[in-house]
Design an enzyme around this catalytic site. Structure first.
Site, mmCIF file in Angstrom:
data_model
loop_
_atom_site.group_PDB
_atom_site.id
_atom_site.type_symbol
_atom_site.label_atom_id
_atom_site.label_comp_id
_atom_site.label_asym_id
_atom_site.label_seq_id
_atom_site.Cartn_x
_atom_site.Cartn_y
_atom_site.Cartn_z
ATOM 1 N N CYS A 152 -0.426 4.152 2.033
ATOM 2 C CA CYS A 152 -0.222 3.987 3.479
ATOM 3 C C CYS A 152 1.240 4.211 3.862
ATOM 4 O O CYS A 152 1.538 4.873 4.857
ATOM 5 C CB CYS A 152 -0.605 2.569 3.921
ATOM 6 S SG CYS A 152 -2.141 1.959 3.236
ATOM 7 N N ASP A 153 2.157 3.632 3.099
ATOM 8 C CA ASP A 153 3.548 3.543 3.544
ATOM 9 C C ASP A 153 4.544 4.388 2.739
ATOM 10 O O ASP A 153 5.717 4.487 3.115
ATOM 11 C CB ASP A 153 4.011 2.074 3.503
ATOM 12 C CG ASP A 153 3.196 1.207 4.454
ATOM 13 O OD1 ASP A 153 2.695 1.740 5.462
ATOM 14 O OD2 ASP A 153 3.044 0.007 4.184
ATOM 15 N N CYS A 173 0.837 -1.197 0.000
ATOM 16 C CA CYS A 173 0.000 0.000 0.000
ATOM 17 C C CYS A 173 0.877 1.255 0.000
ATOM 18 O O CYS A 173 1.372 1.681 1.043
ATOM 19 C CB CYS A 173 -0.925 -0.005 1.222
ATOM 20 S SG CYS A 173 -2.017 1.432 1.293
HETATM 21 P P1 FAD Z 1 -10.780 -5.022 6.760
HETATM 22 O O1 FAD Z 1 -9.929 -4.143 7.578
HETATM 23 O O2 FAD Z 1 -10.153 -5.881 5.706
HETATM 24 O O3 FAD Z 1 -11.625 -5.930 7.760
HETATM 25 C C1 FAD Z 1 -12.368 -7.015 7.277
HETATM 26 C C2 FAD Z 1 -13.015 -7.701 8.467
HETATM 27 O O4 FAD Z 1 -13.927 -8.682 7.977
HETATM 28 C C3 FAD Z 1 -12.048 -8.449 9.380
HETATM 29 O O5 FAD Z 1 -12.359 -8.165 10.714
HETATM 30 C C4 FAD Z 1 -12.316 -9.928 9.086
HETATM 31 O O6 FAD Z 1 -12.089 -10.745 10.210
HETATM 32 C C5 FAD Z 1 -13.801 -9.856 8.749
HETATM 33 N N1 FAD Z 1 -14.319 -10.955 7.935
HETATM 34 C C6 FAD Z 1 -13.901 -11.368 6.706
HETATM 35 N N2 FAD Z 1 -14.644 -12.425 6.295
HETATM 36 C C7 FAD Z 1 -15.558 -12.665 7.277
HETATM 37 C C8 FAD Z 1 -16.601 -13.619 7.451
HETATM 38 N N3 FAD Z 1 -16.866 -14.553 6.510
HETATM 39 N N4 FAD Z 1 -17.313 -13.609 8.592
HETATM 40 C C9 FAD Z 1 -17.083 -12.650 9.534
HETATM 41 N N5 FAD Z 1 -16.114 -11.714 9.423
HETATM 42 C C10 FAD Z 1 -15.358 -11.731 8.308
HETATM 43 N N6 FAD Z 1 -5.188 2.399 5.357
HETATM 44 C C11 FAD Z 1 -4.996 3.660 5.793
HETATM 45 O O7 FAD Z 1 -5.900 4.485 5.702
HETATM 46 N N7 FAD Z 1 -3.805 4.030 6.360
HETATM 47 C C12 FAD Z 1 -2.779 3.171 6.521
HETATM 48 O O8 FAD Z 1 -1.703 3.553 7.012
HETATM 49 C C13 FAD Z 1 -2.958 1.824 6.092
HETATM 50 N N8 FAD Z 1 -1.965 0.925 6.241
HETATM 51 C C14 FAD Z 1 -2.178 -0.356 5.831
HETATM 52 C C15 FAD Z 1 -1.157 -1.279 6.024
HETATM 53 C C16 FAD Z 1 -1.341 -2.600 5.660
HETATM 54 C C17 FAD Z 1 -0.220 -3.596 5.893
HETATM 55 C C18 FAD Z 1 -2.578 -3.009 5.066
HETATM 56 C C19 FAD Z 1 -2.800 -4.452 4.671
HETATM 57 C C20 FAD Z 1 -3.599 -2.083 4.865
HETATM 58 C C21 FAD Z 1 -3.400 -0.750 5.235
HETATM 59 N N9 FAD Z 1 -4.390 0.208 5.042
HETATM 60 C C22 FAD Z 1 -4.211 1.483 5.493
HETATM 61 C C23 FAD Z 1 -5.653 -0.128 4.376
HETATM 62 C C24 FAD Z 1 -6.751 -0.337 5.437
HETATM 63 O O9 FAD Z 1 -6.276 -1.231 6.413
HETATM 64 C C25 FAD Z 1 -8.000 -0.886 4.781
HETATM 65 O O10 FAD Z 1 -8.439 0.002 3.765
HETATM 66 C C26 FAD Z 1 -9.115 -1.037 5.804
HETATM 67 O O11 FAD Z 1 -8.715 -1.878 6.856
HETATM 68 C C27 FAD Z 1 -10.378 -1.622 5.180
HETATM 69 O O12 FAD Z 1 -11.308 -1.757 6.191
HETATM 70 P P2 FAD Z 1 -12.529 -2.765 6.087
HETATM 71 O O13 FAD Z 1 -13.257 -2.602 7.367
HETATM 72 O O14 FAD Z 1 -13.252 -2.556 4.818
HETATM 73 O O15 FAD Z 1 -11.913 -4.220 5.961
#
Ligand code: FAD
Ligand code: NAP
Length: 322
Positions: free
Chosen positions: A140-141, A137
């Site tokens: 992010c980084d 990302c």
């Molecule tokens: P996610 O964070 O992907 O959460 C998905 C959730 O769904 C999880 O809790 C998982 O357990 C759950 N889940 C999945 N399938 C199921 C199921 N079948 N049943 C029940 N639960 C389920 N963004 C920034 O803004 N700033 C940053 O500095 C940044 N750094 C990052 C660094 C890394 C290494 C990564 C990988 C991402 C980074 N991001 C950053 C991006 C950011 O983390 C994501 O955009 C954000 O987390 C997305 O949020 P979300 O809630 O959509 O999904």
């Protein structure tokens, strides 16, 4: 005996999207239940420094931010279940979902926030260097590589956008692609090729992420020419793998409309999916922005959409009863 949990609003996922939806839903008196999935807190629990989530002057830690979000959601009345949903039935309301634990969940409205995961190359050295120079990302980084040499691996829109974005921080960006043409849109390619700070290495794949120094950090990439097999070293401080993402939507195949890349399709400007009463937010429906703050933003939208949906349903039921 099978345990059944019934709720007006069920949230799948405990990343920024799911937790924000829960905070809004709880404050609206909907007593939401969040099924956390196997990654409580979501993707941000896999990183360290977060510098772009608004509200914090100093660098914060991803896991800490997610703990705070969960604590806030709990504080306003969210119930958490540590389970992973393995089956959904949208054929009738209340919707019926089955967890790996055997628990059955029924709900009047559902918010899907199951996120997406970046695809990685799958090399052990890549795994070893995650957080020490290997990232998926740039938004992010990228900031951590100001004035340093960076590489982006991939040839699609994401890779080209990441390379262009990185020029905000670095004057030495290399795009590494396994073929001799990009699949990114032409307008992005034109910008990439015109940029003096970006060079492209064609016909190449990463053979190894090379570590060095103390503390250990990325110092280079060993690249393999896919035509000859010859290995050459590219010195870089950061390498951004941009070869696509997997939205967590297997569960919904054939049950909700997905777009051509497998993301949940929502009506423009809303979080409504193809099934009435089911809403989607965060990375599972957003292949463009993929940020914690945008996930939180659409989580808020999903809770508001769900609240309006329930209010309309309840109004209709009242009218029918009169
Ligand atoms: P996610 O964070 O992907 O959460 C998905 C959730 O769904 C999880 O809790 C998982 O357990 C759950 N889940 C999945 N399938 C199921 C199921 N079948 N049943 C029940 N639960 C389920 N963004 C920034 O803004 N700033 C940053 O500095 C940044 N750094 C990052 C660094 C890394 C290494 C990564 C990988 C991402 C980074 N991001 C950053 C991006 C950011 O983390 C994501 O955009 C954000 O987390 C997305 O949020 P979300 O809630 O959509 O999904
Ligand atoms: P993508 O279009 O699938 O491109 C992935 C790229 O990574 C391809 O160039 C592919 O190479 C390469 N790749 C895949 N696996 C690899 C491996 N193991 N080793 C080396 N290279 C590998 O993915 P994306 O760029 O993330 O885009 C996904 C979708 O989102 C697309 O529909 C895209 O249009 C969309 N998107 C749009 C925008 C925008 O509109 N601005 C921005 C981002 C994403 P090959 O080309 O050889 O297959």
């Amino acid at each position: 005996m099978t345990k059944t949990i019934s709720t007006r609003l069920l949230v799948l996922g405990s990343g920024p999207a799911g937790l924000t939806a829960a905070i809004y839903a709880a404050r609206a008196g909907m007593s939401p239940v969040v099924v956390q999935g196997i990654q409580p807190g979501g993707q941000l629990t896999t990183t360290t420094d977060v510098e772009n989530y608004p509200g914090f002057r100093d660098v914060i830690q991803g896991p800490w931010l997610m703990e705070e979000m969960q604590a806030q959601a709990e504080h306003v009345g969210t119930r958490f279940e540590w389970d992973h949903i393995s089956d959904v039935d949208f054929s009738q309301r209340p919707f019926r979902l089955t967890g790996d634990s055997g628990t059955i969940y029924t709900c009047d409205t559902l918010v899907i926030a199951t996120g997406a995961q970046a695809k990685w190359l799958g090399l052990p050295s890549e795994e070893h260097m995650k957080g020490k120079g290997a990232s998926a990302c740039a938004t992010c980084d990228g900031f951590f590589y100001r004035g340093k040499k960076v590489a982006v691996i991939g040839g699609g829109n994401t890779a080209v956008e990441e390379a262009l974005y990185l020029t905000n921080h670095s004057h030495d960006v290399t795009l590494i692609h396994r073929r001799d043409s990009l699949r990114a849109e032409k307008i992005l390619q034109d910008r990439l090729f015109a940029h003096p700070g970006i060079k492209v290495i064609w016909h190449s794949e990463v053979a190894e992420f090379v570590a060095g120094g103390t503390p250990e950090a990325l110092v280079g990439l060993d690249l393999r020419d896919v035509r000859t097999g010859a290995i050459s070293r590219l010195e870089v401080d950061g390498a951004f793998v941009a070869i696509g993402h997997h939205p967590a939507t297997e569960l919904f195949t054939g049950k909700l409309d997905l777009d051509s890349d497998g993301y949940i399709a929502v009506e423009t400007g809303s979080t409504r999916t193809s099934v009435e009463g089911v809403f989607a937010c965060g990375d599972v429906m957003d292949k463009l922005y993929r940020q914690a703050v945008t996930a939180a933003g659409t989580g808020c939208m999903a809770a508001l959409d769900a609240e309006r949906f329930l209010a309309a349903q309840e109004f209709e039921q009242l009218q029918a009863a009169e």
